[in-house]
Design an enzyme around this catalytic site. Structure first.
Site, PDB file in Angstrom:
ATOM      1  N   HIS A 295       0.834  -1.211   0.000  1.00  0.00           N
ATOM      2  CA  HIS A 295       0.000   0.000   0.000  1.00  0.00           C
ATOM      3  C   HIS A 295       0.866   1.256   0.000  1.00  0.00           C
ATOM      4  O   HIS A 295       0.360   2.358   0.175  1.00  0.00           O
ATOM      5  CB  HIS A 295      -0.900   0.025   1.236  1.00  0.00           C
ATOM      6  CG  HIS A 295      -2.047  -0.938   1.195  1.00  0.00           C
ATOM      7  ND1 HIS A 295      -2.854  -1.096   0.095  1.00  0.00           N
ATOM      8  CD2 HIS A 295      -2.553  -1.775   2.145  1.00  0.00           C
ATOM      9  CE1 HIS A 295      -3.797  -2.004   0.369  1.00  0.00           C
ATOM     10  NE2 HIS A 295      -3.619  -2.428   1.593  1.00  0.00           N
TER      11      HIS A 295
ATOM     12  N   ARG B 287     -17.387  -7.105   1.712  1.00  0.00           N
ATOM     13  CA  ARG B 287     -18.551  -6.544   2.379  1.00  0.00           C
ATOM     14  C   ARG B 287     -19.737  -6.299   1.442  1.00  0.00           C
ATOM     15  O   ARG B 287     -20.802  -6.897   1.597  1.00  0.00           O
ATOM     16  CB  ARG B 287     -18.119  -5.220   3.037  1.00  0.00           C
ATOM     17  CG  ARG B 287     -19.145  -4.556   3.922  1.00  0.00           C
ATOM     18  CD  ARG B 287     -18.636  -3.208   4.396  1.00  0.00           C
ATOM     19  NE  ARG B 287     -18.433  -2.277   3.301  1.00  0.00           N
ATOM     20  CZ  ARG B 287     -19.350  -1.425   2.847  1.00  0.00           C
ATOM     21  NH1 ARG B 287     -20.532  -1.357   3.406  1.00  0.00           N
ATOM     22  NH2 ARG B 287     -19.080  -0.622   1.820  1.00  0.00           N
TER      23      ARG B 287
ATOM     24  N   GLY C 115     -19.121  -4.653  -2.158  1.00  0.00           N
ATOM     25  CA  GLY C 115     -18.614  -4.840  -3.518  1.00  0.00           C
ATOM     26  C   GLY C 115     -19.332  -4.056  -4.593  1.00  0.00           C
ATOM     27  O   GLY C 115     -19.594  -4.579  -5.669  1.00  0.00           O
TER      28      GLY C 115
HETATM   29  P1  A3P Z   1     -16.616  -2.622   0.122  1.00  0.00           P
HETATM   30  O1  A3P Z   1     -16.220  -2.401   1.535  1.00  0.00           O
HETATM   31  O2  A3P Z   1     -17.086  -1.365  -0.556  1.00  0.00           O
HETATM   32  O3  A3P Z   1     -17.565  -3.750  -0.078  1.00  0.00           O
HETATM   33  P2  A3P Z   1      -9.254  -4.011  -0.327  1.00  0.00           P
HETATM   34  O4  A3P Z   1      -9.058  -5.399  -0.769  1.00  0.00           O
HETATM   35  O5  A3P Z   1      -8.404  -3.015  -1.056  1.00  0.00           O
HETATM   36  O6  A3P Z   1      -9.220  -3.860   1.149  1.00  0.00           O
HETATM   37  O7  A3P Z   1     -10.723  -3.594  -0.806  1.00  0.00           O
HETATM   38  C1  A3P Z   1     -11.855  -4.138  -0.198  1.00  0.00           C
HETATM   39  C2  A3P Z   1     -13.078  -3.764  -1.015  1.00  0.00           C
HETATM   40  O8  A3P Z   1     -13.113  -4.552  -2.216  1.00  0.00           O
HETATM   41  C3  A3P Z   1     -14.358  -4.047  -0.256  1.00  0.00           C
HETATM   42  O9  A3P Z   1     -15.273  -3.033  -0.694  1.00  0.00           O
HETATM   43  C4  A3P Z   1     -14.700  -5.434  -0.800  1.00  0.00           C
HETATM   44  O10 A3P Z   1     -16.033  -5.804  -0.630  1.00  0.00           O
HETATM   45  C5  A3P Z   1     -14.354  -5.236  -2.272  1.00  0.00           C
HETATM   46  N1  A3P Z   1     -14.225  -6.510  -2.985  1.00  0.00           N
HETATM   47  C6  A3P Z   1     -13.509  -7.593  -2.647  1.00  0.00           C
HETATM   48  N2  A3P Z   1     -13.691  -8.593  -3.531  1.00  0.00           N
HETATM   49  C7  A3P Z   1     -14.555  -8.126  -4.471  1.00  0.00           C
HETATM   50  C8  A3P Z   1     -15.144  -8.681  -5.650  1.00  0.00           C
HETATM   51  N3  A3P Z   1     -14.899  -9.921  -6.035  1.00  0.00           N
HETATM   52  N4  A3P Z   1     -15.995  -7.901  -6.362  1.00  0.00           N
HETATM   53  C9  A3P Z   1     -16.258  -6.640  -5.983  1.00  0.00           C
HETATM   54  N5  A3P Z   1     -15.734  -6.062  -4.871  1.00  0.00           N
HETATM   55  C10 A3P Z   1     -14.893  -6.793  -4.131  1.00  0.00           C
END
Ligand code: A3P
Length: 320
Positions: free
Chosen positions: A124, A282, A284
């Protein structure tokens, strides 16, 4: 040394412009001097931009998608290089002997150093704080940066803080921390701009969460081309798209971090009153801010974005 709120017992600092826990200092040199290899593949992002999703996509493209090998958990096949120092969870594994995290998580730099090639690595860090050999392109390694609309990032980060960082206050207060560059890896726009401005050498692929949602198939083929892989057949592509769908990822124990809150022993660190809330994969979706944010907050975000991107019209058009 700063504190973000009384509930969060972690001290923060500004490390060359980046907001991180104090403990980052302990690993900063080992990050700076981390040895890069020509065939390394990096996924770089601001937290909550879709890092986990992108990692699972990139790893499976790089390894000619096979549902069986895909079952290796992400932290093992695709480690978070600076994990030790930049998250509170890392801070814990560094300081608490009773951490239940897998041992390598407390020594992530060492773990990544010893991985066999080709390595898949997550960070990150903003571009200017990447390991020196990566920043200066000493090797032919590749970087894939994923960006997401900051309003949705802020909402997702708020839920992340409630799940893993001991945060107990309101979204309104969290949004002030976000806009005030007091969440880790902030400031947000400087992070995105740092990669955007450095993507001229064909070794950084710039993706957005929104495009992945709208047309995952094209993003997969674009990423395959970037990684010098031949285009996927329609059947292979469909299977990978299914594997990467929100519903599959949510159910996939190799990628959904379902035990993360327990693993870090959250109540031990944040006190018995802290109850980890929510899940990592969560919702997505994009555009959540339209129903989640007040009109005033939307305006504050828009003003902030306009100001930060006043010299980056091309990036504004791509992301907003
Ligand atoms: P939300 O909290 O808006 O749902 P990171 O991996 O950078 O921490 O990002 C997490 C975010 O990516 C979360 O967003 C999560 O739900 C979303 N995410 C993870 N897998 C996903 C998928 N297959 N399709 C869409 N969103 C996804």
């Amino acid at each position: 040394s700063l504190s973000i709120s009384p509930e969060v017992p972690i001290r923060y600092m500004n490390y060359h412009g980046m907001f991180v826990p104090d403990s980052y200092q302990l690993i900063a040199d080992s990050i700076e001097n981390f040895q890069i290899r020509d065939d390394d593949v990096w996924v770089c992002s601001f937290p909550k931009a879709g890092t986990t999703w992108t990692q699972e996509m990139v790893w499976n493209i790089g390894n000619n998608f096979d549902p069986d090998t895909a079952k290796t958990p992400l932290p093992i096949k695709f480690p978070f290089v600076e994990f030790t120092g930049t998250t509170t969870t890392g801070w814990i594994s560094l300081n608490k002997a009773d951490s239940t995290f897998p041992d390598h998580m407390s020594k992530s730099v060492e773990y990544a150093t010893n991985l066999p090639s080709p390595r898949f690595l997550k960070t990150h860090l903003p571009f200017n704080l990447l390991p020196k050999q990566l920043r200066t392109r000493e090797k032919k390694s590749k970087m894939i940066y994923v960006a997401r609309n900051p309003k949705d990032v802020c909402i997702s980060y708020y839920h992340h803080y409630k799940l893993l960082e001991g945060y107990c206050s309101t979204f309104e207060n969290f949004s002030k921390l976000f806009l005030g560059d007091k969440v880790y890896y902030a400031p947000f726009w400087d992070h995105v701009i740092s990669y955007w401005d450095n993507k001229g050498n064909n070794d950084i692929l710039f993706l957005t969460y929104e495009n992945m949602k709208k047309d995952l198939g094209s993003v997969i083929q674009q990423t395959a081309a970037f990684l010098n892989k031949s285009p996927m057949s329609p059947e292979q592509l469909n299977r990978l798209k299914e594997h990467l769908s929100f519903d599959s990822m949510k159910k996939n124990p190799a990628a959904n971090y379902e035990n993360a809150a327990e693993s870090i022993n959250a109540s031990k660190i944040f006190g018995e009153n802290f109850k980890a809330e929510g899940v990592f994969i969560r919702k997505g979706e994009y555009g959540q801010w339209k129903s989640f944010m007040s009109p005033e907050l939307i305006e504050r975000f828009d003003e902030w974005t306009k100001l930060k991107l006043k010299n980056h019209r091309d990036l504004f058009d791509r992301m907003i």
